[in-house]
Write a protein that holds these residues in place. Structure first.
Motif, PDB file in Angstrom:
ATOM      1  N   MET A 130       0.835  -1.154   0.000  1.00 43.14           N
ATOM      2  CA  MET A 130       0.000   0.000   0.000  1.00 43.14           C
ATOM      3  C   MET A 130       0.897   1.239   0.000  1.00 43.14           C
ATOM      4  O   MET A 130       1.925   1.292   0.643  1.00 43.14           O
ATOM      5  CB  MET A 130      -0.888  -0.025   1.233  1.00 43.14           C
ATOM      6  N   ALA A 131       0.476   2.302  -0.731  1.00 42.13           N
ATOM      7  CA  ALA A 131       1.275   3.509  -0.861  1.00 42.13           C
ATOM      8  C   ALA A 131       1.178   4.353   0.400  1.00 42.13           C
ATOM      9  O   ALA A 131       0.145   4.365   1.079  1.00 42.13           O
ATOM     10  CB  ALA A 131       0.804   4.313  -2.057  1.00 42.13           C
ATOM     11  N   ASP A 132       2.261   5.018   0.687  1.00 37.16           N
ATOM     12  CA  ASP A 132       2.289   5.889   1.855  1.00 37.16           C
ATOM     13  C   ASP A 132       1.627   7.215   1.490  1.00 37.16           C
ATOM     14  O   ASP A 132       2.067   7.910   0.581  1.00 37.16           O
ATOM     15  CB  ASP A 132       3.746   6.093   2.279  1.00 37.16           C
ATOM     16  N   ARG A 133       0.578   7.623   2.180  1.00 34.30           N
ATOM     17  CA  ARG A 133      -0.183   8.842   1.855  1.00 34.30           C
ATOM     18  C   ARG A 133       0.316  10.069   2.612  1.00 34.30           C
ATOM     19  O   ARG A 133      -0.236  11.135   2.466  1.00 34.30           O
ATOM     20  CB  ARG A 133      -1.656   8.614   2.161  1.00 34.30           C
ATOM     21  N   ASN A 134       1.352   9.971   3.370  1.00 34.56           N
ATOM     22  CA  ASN A 134       1.827  11.091   4.155  1.00 34.56           C
ATOM     23  C   ASN A 134       2.717  12.038   3.355  1.00 34.56           C
ATOM     24  O   ASN A 134       3.054  13.100   3.831  1.00 34.56           O
ATOM     25  CB  ASN A 134       2.591  10.585   5.380  1.00 34.56           C
ATOM     26  N   ASN A 135       3.133  11.673   2.154  1.00 35.29           N
ATOM     27  CA  ASN A 135       4.038  12.492   1.374  1.00 35.29           C
ATOM     28  C   ASN A 135       3.315  13.372   0.352  1.00 35.29           C
ATOM     29  O   ASN A 135       3.976  14.014  -0.470  1.00 35.29           O
ATOM     30  CB  ASN A 135       5.054  11.605   0.654  1.00 35.29           C
TER      31      ASN A 135
ATOM     32  N   LEU B 234       4.385  16.990   0.670  1.00 32.78           N
ATOM     33  CA  LEU B 234       5.760  17.175   0.216  1.00 32.78           C
ATOM     34  C   LEU B 234       5.811  17.235  -1.300  1.00 32.78           C
ATOM     35  O   LEU B 234       6.513  18.079  -1.866  1.00 32.78           O
ATOM     36  CB  LEU B 234       6.646  16.044   0.744  1.00 32.78           C
ATOM     37  N   TYR B 235       5.078  16.378  -1.993  1.00 32.89           N
ATOM     38  CA  TYR B 235       5.049  16.404  -3.460  1.00 32.89           C
ATOM     39  C   TYR B 235       4.459  17.726  -3.974  1.00 32.89           C
ATOM     40  O   TYR B 235       4.913  18.270  -4.984  1.00 32.89           O
ATOM     41  CB  TYR B 235       4.236  15.228  -4.006  1.00 32.89           C
ATOM     42  N   PHE B 236       3.458  18.228  -3.299  1.00 37.49           N
ATOM     43  CA  PHE B 236       2.843  19.501  -3.690  1.00 37.49           C
ATOM     44  C   PHE B 236       3.842  20.656  -3.552  1.00 37.49           C
ATOM     45  O   PHE B 236       3.958  21.509  -4.440  1.00 37.49           O
ATOM     46  CB  PHE B 236       1.600  19.751  -2.823  1.00 37.49           C
ATOM     47  N   ILE B 237       4.595  20.700  -2.478  1.00 39.17           N
ATOM     48  CA  ILE B 237       5.575  21.758  -2.248  1.00 39.17           C
ATOM     49  C   ILE B 237       6.717  21.669  -3.258  1.00 39.17           C
ATOM     50  O   ILE B 237       7.128  22.673  -3.854  1.00 39.17           O
ATOM     51  CB  ILE B 237       6.103  21.697  -0.798  1.00 39.17           C
ATOM     52  N   VAL B 238       7.226  20.479  -3.492  1.00 35.07           N
ATOM     53  CA  VAL B 238       8.316  20.303  -4.463  1.00 35.07           C
ATOM     54  C   VAL B 238       7.830  20.654  -5.862  1.00 35.07           C
ATOM     55  O   VAL B 238       8.546  21.305  -6.634  1.00 35.07           O
ATOM     56  CB  VAL B 238       8.873  18.860  -4.405  1.00 35.07           C
TER      57      VAL B 238
END
Length: 84
Positions: free
Chosen positions: A1-6, A9-13
């Motif tokens: 299962m994918a980690d949804r906490n990042n 972080l992806y939005f900021i990068v």
């Protein structure tokens, strides 16, 4: 299962990548807005403005001001009587 906490972080990068790309686009442009051609001969306009030599108005009449108020006095006013 994918980690949804990042996701944040992806939005900021991603936002930083877009800002850097826009800065590169605007800063890498050349001097395209500057005209480099010489003007055509006879295509210039010369403007000469001449002001009239006006003499000061020495013939003006003296100005007087008439008012209904009493003339000013240089003496100080009398002190007021104390209230009882």
């Amino acid at each position: 299962m994918a980690d949804r906490n990042n996701n944040g972080l992806y939005f900021i990068v991603g936002g930083i990548v877009v800002v850097v790309a826009l800065l590169f686009f605007f800063m890498s442009g050349g001097d395209t807005g500057v005209a480099t051609t010489d003007p055509v001969a006879g295509d210039t306009t010369n403007v000469t403005v001449e002001t009239p030599d006006a003499a000061p108005a020495t013939d003006a009449p003296a100005v007087t001001v008439e008012t209904d108020s009493p003339p000013a006095t240089d003496a100080p006013a009398a002190p007021a009587a104390p209230a009882n």
